[in-house]
Design a protein around this motif. Structure first.
Motif, PDB file in Angstrom:
ATOM      1  N   HIS A   1       0.838  -1.204   0.000  1.00  0.00           N
ATOM      2  CA  HIS A   1       0.000   0.000   0.000  1.00  0.00           C
ATOM      3  C   HIS A   1       0.873   1.253   0.000  1.00  0.00           C
ATOM      4  O   HIS A   1       0.749   2.096  -0.874  1.00  0.00           O
TER       5      HIS A   1
ATOM      6  N   THR B   1       4.573   4.763  -2.323  1.00  0.00           N
ATOM      7  CA  THR B   1       4.474   5.339  -3.661  1.00  0.00           C
ATOM      8  C   THR B   1       5.212   6.676  -3.668  1.00  0.00           C
ATOM      9  O   THR B   1       4.942   7.534  -2.820  1.00  0.00           O
TER      10      THR B   1
ATOM     11  N   LYS C   1      11.261   6.650  -9.160  1.00  0.00           N
ATOM     12  CA  LYS C   1       9.988   6.013  -9.527  1.00  0.00           C
ATOM     13  C   LYS C   1      10.247   4.640 -10.150  1.00  0.00           C
ATOM     14  O   LYS C   1       9.550   3.670  -9.849  1.00  0.00           O
TER      15      LYS C   1
ATOM     16  N   ARG D   1       9.066   0.999  -8.717  1.00  0.00           N
ATOM     17  CA  ARG D   1       8.245   0.110  -9.558  1.00  0.00           C
ATOM     18  C   ARG D   1       8.892  -1.279  -9.655  1.00  0.00           C
ATOM     19  O   ARG D   1       8.222  -2.298  -9.527  1.00  0.00           O
TER      20      ARG D   1
ATOM     21  N   ARG E   1       8.355  -3.120  -6.531  1.00  0.00           N
ATOM     22  CA  ARG E   1       6.958  -3.533  -6.423  1.00  0.00           C
ATOM     23  C   ARG E   1       6.688  -4.769  -7.286  1.00  0.00           C
ATOM     24  O   ARG E   1       5.957  -5.674  -6.890  1.00  0.00           O
TER      25      ARG E   1
ATOM     26  N   TYR F   1       4.989  -8.162  -6.012  1.00  0.00           N
ATOM     27  CA  TYR F   1       3.786  -8.739  -6.628  1.00  0.00           C
ATOM     28  C   TYR F   1       4.076 -10.185  -7.047  1.00  0.00           C
ATOM     29  O   TYR F   1       3.235 -11.063  -6.916  1.00  0.00           O
TER      30      TYR F   1
ATOM     31  N   TRP G   1      -5.338  -0.695  -7.833  1.00  0.00           N
ATOM     32  CA  TRP G   1      -4.518   0.462  -8.244  1.00  0.00           C
ATOM     33  C   TRP G   1      -3.384   0.062  -9.191  1.00  0.00           C
ATOM     34  O   TRP G   1      -2.591   0.921  -9.596  1.00  0.00           O
ATOM     35  N   SER G   2      -3.286  -1.218  -9.531  1.00  0.00           N
ATOM     36  CA  SER G   2      -2.125  -1.697 -10.305  1.00  0.00           C
ATOM     37  C   SER G   2      -1.927  -0.929 -11.606  1.00  0.00           C
ATOM     38  O   SER G   2      -0.822  -0.491 -11.909  1.00  0.00           O
ATOM     39  N   LYS G   3      -3.002  -0.786 -12.369  1.00  0.00           N
ATOM     40  CA  LYS G   3      -2.875  -0.129 -13.692  1.00  0.00           C
ATOM     41  C   LYS G   3      -2.284   1.269 -13.566  1.00  0.00           C
ATOM     42  O   LYS G   3      -1.374   1.634 -14.302  1.00  0.00           O
ATOM     43  N   THR G   4      -2.803   2.035 -12.594  1.00  0.00           N
ATOM     44  CA  THR G   4      -2.305   3.410 -12.445  1.00  0.00           C
ATOM     45  C   THR G   4      -0.860   3.414 -11.929  1.00  0.00           C
ATOM     46  O   THR G   4      -0.168   4.421 -12.045  1.00  0.00           O
ATOM     47  N   ARG G   5      -0.415   2.284 -11.403  1.00  0.00           N
ATOM     48  CA  ARG G   5       0.980   2.190 -10.958  1.00  0.00           C
ATOM     49  C   ARG G   5       1.842   1.570 -12.055  1.00  0.00           C
ATOM     50  O   ARG G   5       2.982   1.195 -11.821  1.00  0.00           O
TER      51      ARG G   5
END
Ligand code: GSH
Length: 196
Positions: free
Chosen positions: A106, A109, A119, A123, A126, A130, A161-165
Protein backbone atom coordinates in the motif's frame (compact mmCIF):
# COMPACT_ATOMS: atom_id res chain seq x y z
CA UNK A 1 -21.54 2.68 12.36
CA UNK A 2 -20.35 5.25 9.85
CA UNK A 3 -17.54 4.58 7.41
CA UNK A 4 -15.85 7.70 6.09
CA UNK A 5 -14.50 6.88 2.64
CA UNK A 6 -13.03 8.23 -0.56
CA UNK A 7 -14.08 6.42 -3.77
CA UNK A 8 -11.50 3.82 -4.80
CA UNK A 9 -9.13 4.62 -1.92
CA UNK A 10 -7.94 2.20 0.79
CA UNK A 11 -11.28 2.71 2.56
CA UNK A 12 -12.66 0.24 0.00
CA UNK A 13 -11.13 -2.53 2.15
CA UNK A 14 -13.28 -1.95 5.30
CA UNK A 15 -16.20 -1.11 3.04
CA UNK A 16 -15.98 -4.62 1.52
CA UNK A 17 -15.60 -6.12 5.01
CA UNK A 18 -18.73 -4.35 6.29
CA UNK A 19 -20.71 -5.85 3.41
CA UNK A 20 -19.13 -9.31 3.74
CA UNK A 21 -20.01 -9.29 7.45
CA UNK A 22 -23.53 -8.05 6.81
CA UNK A 23 -23.13 -5.32 9.44
CA UNK A 24 -25.39 -2.26 9.24
CA UNK A 25 -23.49 0.92 8.33
CA UNK A 26 -23.71 4.31 6.73
CA UNK A 27 -21.23 5.56 4.13
CA UNK A 28 -19.97 9.13 4.34
CA UNK A 29 -17.94 10.47 1.43
CA UNK A 30 -14.95 12.65 2.28
CA UNK A 31 -13.00 15.16 0.23
CA UNK A 32 -9.67 14.78 2.00
CA UNK A 33 -8.04 17.62 0.04
CA UNK A 34 -10.74 20.08 1.10
CA UNK A 35 -10.94 18.41 4.53
CA UNK A 36 -14.72 18.21 4.33
CA UNK A 37 -17.31 15.45 4.46
CA UNK A 38 -20.09 15.35 1.85
CA UNK A 39 -22.31 16.93 4.51
CA UNK A 40 -19.90 19.86 4.91
CA UNK A 41 -18.41 18.82 8.28
CA UNK A 42 -14.79 19.61 9.09
CA UNK A 43 -13.27 16.12 8.66
CA UNK A 44 -10.30 16.87 10.95
CA UNK A 45 -12.76 17.18 13.83
CA UNK A 46 -13.75 13.57 13.18
CA UNK A 47 -10.27 12.22 12.38
CA UNK A 48 -7.46 14.72 13.11
CA UNK A 49 -5.17 12.60 10.87
CA UNK A 50 -7.32 13.79 7.96
CA UNK A 51 -7.43 10.52 6.08
CA UNK A 52 -9.70 7.60 5.31
CA UNK A 53 -10.64 4.95 6.29
CA UNK A 54 -12.25 6.28 9.45
CA UNK A 55 -14.88 4.35 11.32
CA UNK A 56 -17.28 5.99 13.72
CA UNK A 57 -18.47 3.32 16.09
CA UNK A 58 -21.98 3.48 17.52
CA UNK A 59 -20.64 4.15 21.01
CA UNK A 60 -19.31 7.50 19.77
CA UNK A 61 -15.74 6.25 19.42
CA UNK A 62 -13.71 6.78 16.27
CA UNK A 63 -11.35 4.08 15.02
CA UNK A 64 -8.66 4.78 12.42
CA UNK A 65 -6.03 2.72 10.53
CA UNK A 66 -7.33 0.20 8.05
CA UNK A 67 -5.58 -2.78 9.63
CA UNK A 68 -7.26 -2.09 13.00
CA UNK A 69 -10.64 -1.30 11.46
CA UNK A 70 -10.96 -4.51 9.42
CA UNK A 71 -10.05 -6.68 12.42
CA UNK A 72 -12.50 -4.80 14.64
CA UNK A 73 -15.26 -5.39 12.07
CA UNK A 74 -14.40 -9.08 11.72
CA UNK A 75 -14.52 -9.48 15.51
CA UNK A 76 -17.92 -7.77 15.66
CA UNK A 77 -19.32 -10.58 13.51
CA UNK A 78 -17.31 -13.75 14.33
CA UNK A 79 -19.87 -15.99 12.63
CA UNK A 80 -18.93 -14.42 9.28
CA UNK A 81 -15.45 -15.96 9.78
CA UNK A 82 -13.60 -13.08 8.21
CA UNK A 83 -10.66 -13.44 10.62
CA UNK A 84 -9.26 -16.39 12.57
CA UNK A 85 -9.93 -16.53 16.30
CA UNK A 86 -7.99 -13.97 18.39
CA UNK A 87 -4.91 -15.51 19.96
CA UNK A 88 -4.61 -18.34 17.46
CA UNK A 89 -1.50 -18.72 15.32
CA UNK A 90 -3.71 -18.25 12.27
CA UNK A 91 -4.71 -14.82 13.60
CA UNK A 92 -1.04 -13.83 13.61
CA UNK A 93 -0.78 -15.15 10.03
CA UNK A 94 -3.59 -12.74 9.20
CA UNK A 95 -1.79 -9.85 10.90
CA UNK A 96 1.40 -10.86 9.09
CA UNK A 97 -0.43 -10.44 5.78
CA UNK A 98 -2.20 -7.23 6.79
CA UNK A 99 1.08 -5.66 7.83
CA UNK A 100 2.79 -6.79 4.63
CA UNK A 101 0.02 -5.30 2.50
CA UNK A 102 0.03 -2.05 4.50
CA UNK A 103 3.76 -1.47 4.58
CA UNK A 104 5.12 -3.21 1.46
CA UNK A 105 2.29 -2.85 -1.06
CA UNK A 106 0.00 0.00 0.00
CA UNK A 107 2.55 2.55 1.10
CA UNK A 108 5.79 3.62 -0.52
CA UNK A 109 4.47 5.34 -3.66
CA UNK A 110 6.89 8.14 -4.61
CA UNK A 111 5.42 11.66 -4.90
CA UNK A 112 4.60 12.82 -8.47
CA UNK A 113 7.60 15.16 -8.50
CA UNK A 114 10.12 12.44 -7.47
CA UNK A 115 13.04 11.85 -9.90
CA UNK A 116 12.26 9.26 -12.61
CA UNK A 117 14.99 6.90 -11.37
CA UNK A 118 13.36 6.80 -7.92
CA UNK A 119 9.99 6.01 -9.53
CA UNK A 120 11.59 3.27 -11.67
CA UNK A 121 13.32 1.71 -8.66
CA UNK A 122 10.10 1.69 -6.62
CA UNK A 123 8.24 0.11 -9.56
CA UNK A 124 10.93 -2.60 -9.92
CA UNK A 125 10.74 -3.39 -6.20
CA UNK A 126 6.96 -3.53 -6.42
CA UNK A 127 7.14 -5.99 -9.33
CA UNK A 128 9.28 -8.32 -7.21
CA UNK A 129 6.76 -8.09 -4.36
CA UNK A 130 3.79 -8.74 -6.63
CA UNK A 131 5.66 -11.75 -8.00
CA UNK A 132 6.18 -13.09 -4.48
CA UNK A 133 2.48 -12.63 -3.62
CA UNK A 134 1.53 -14.39 -6.88
CA UNK A 135 3.73 -17.36 -5.86
CA UNK A 136 1.88 -17.60 -2.53
CA UNK A 137 -1.46 -17.64 -4.35
CA UNK A 138 -0.49 -20.31 -6.86
CA UNK A 139 -1.65 -23.09 -4.55
CA UNK A 140 -4.55 -21.48 -2.65
CA UNK A 141 -7.74 -19.56 -3.29
CA UNK A 142 -7.20 -16.84 -0.70
CA UNK A 143 -4.29 -15.46 1.33
CA UNK A 144 -4.99 -17.66 4.34
CA UNK A 145 -6.10 -20.74 2.44
CA UNK A 146 -9.55 -21.66 1.24
CA UNK A 147 -11.53 -19.01 3.13
CA UNK A 148 -11.88 -15.30 2.31
CA UNK A 149 -10.60 -13.05 5.11
CA UNK A 150 -10.18 -9.33 5.71
CA UNK A 151 -6.63 -9.59 4.30
CA UNK A 152 -8.16 -10.44 0.91
CA UNK A 153 -10.35 -7.33 1.06
CA UNK A 154 -7.21 -5.24 1.64
CA UNK A 155 -5.05 -6.94 -1.00
CA UNK A 156 -7.85 -6.68 -3.56
CA UNK A 157 -8.14 -2.94 -2.82
CA UNK A 158 -4.42 -2.40 -3.38
CA UNK A 159 -4.48 -4.49 -6.57
CA UNK A 160 -7.21 -2.24 -8.03
CA UNK A 161 -4.52 0.46 -8.24
CA UNK A 162 -2.12 -1.70 -10.31
CA UNK A 163 -2.87 -0.13 -13.69
CA UNK A 164 -2.31 3.41 -12.45
CA UNK A 165 0.98 2.19 -10.96
CA UNK A 166 2.01 0.85 -14.39
CA UNK A 167 1.64 -2.79 -13.34
CA UNK A 168 -0.24 -5.31 -15.46
CA UNK A 169 -1.67 -8.11 -13.29
CA UNK A 170 -1.91 -10.47 -16.28
CA UNK A 171 1.89 -10.85 -15.92
CA UNK A 172 1.08 -13.26 -13.03
CA UNK A 173 -1.85 -15.57 -13.95
CA UNK A 174 -2.36 -16.66 -10.31
CA UNK A 175 -2.64 -13.06 -9.16
CA UNK A 176 -5.00 -12.12 -12.00
CA UNK A 177 -7.19 -15.16 -11.28
CA UNK A 178 -7.23 -14.21 -7.57
CA UNK A 179 -8.20 -10.62 -8.42
CA UNK A 180 -11.02 -11.78 -10.71
CA UNK A 181 -12.23 -14.27 -8.06
CA UNK A 182 -12.54 -11.52 -5.46
CA UNK A 183 -14.04 -9.03 -7.92
CA UNK A 184 -16.83 -11.54 -8.58
CA UNK A 185 -17.94 -11.68 -4.92
CA UNK A 186 -21.37 -10.07 -4.42
CA UNK A 187 -20.18 -7.91 -1.50
CA UNK A 188 -17.24 -6.62 -3.54
CA UNK A 189 -19.45 -5.79 -6.52
CA UNK A 190 -21.87 -3.96 -4.21
CA UNK A 191 -19.06 -1.98 -2.58
CA UNK A 192 -17.58 -0.96 -5.94
CA UNK A 193 -21.00 0.05 -7.24
CA UNK A 194 -21.78 2.04 -4.08
CA UNK A 195 -18.49 3.95 -4.40
CA UNK A 196 -19.22 4.69 -8.04
N1 GSH B 1 -2.10 4.70 7.81
C1 GSH B 1 -3.41 4.83 7.20
C2 GSH B 1 -3.22 5.43 5.81
C3 GSH B 1 -4.54 5.69 5.15
C4 GSH B 1 -4.35 6.38 3.80
O1 GSH B 1 -3.26 6.37 3.22
N2 GSH B 1 -5.44 6.95 3.31
C5 GSH B 1 -5.42 7.67 2.05
C6 GSH B 1 -6.28 7.01 1.00
S1 GSH B 1 -5.68 5.40 0.54
C7 GSH B 1 -5.95 9.07 2.29
O2 GSH B 1 -7.03 9.25 2.82
N3 GSH B 1 -5.11 10.04 1.94
C8 GSH B 1 -5.45 11.43 2.05
C9 GSH B 1 -5.67 12.02 0.74
O3 GSH B 1 -5.70 11.27 -0.25
O4 GSH B 1 -5.86 13.23 0.67
C10 GSH B 1 -4.11 3.47 7.12
O5 GSH B 1 -3.40 2.47 6.93
O6 GSH B 1 -5.33 3.41 7.28
Amino acid sequence: MKLYFKPGACSLSPHIVLREAGLPFELVKVDTKAGLTAGGEDFKRINPKGYVPTLQIDEGQVLTEGVAIVQYLADRKPEAQLAPRSGSLERYRLIEWLNYIATELHKGTPPPNAPQEVKDTVREQRLVKYGWVAEQLASRQFLLGERFTVADAYLFTVLTWSKTRGIELAKWPALKAYFDRIAARPAVKEALAAEG
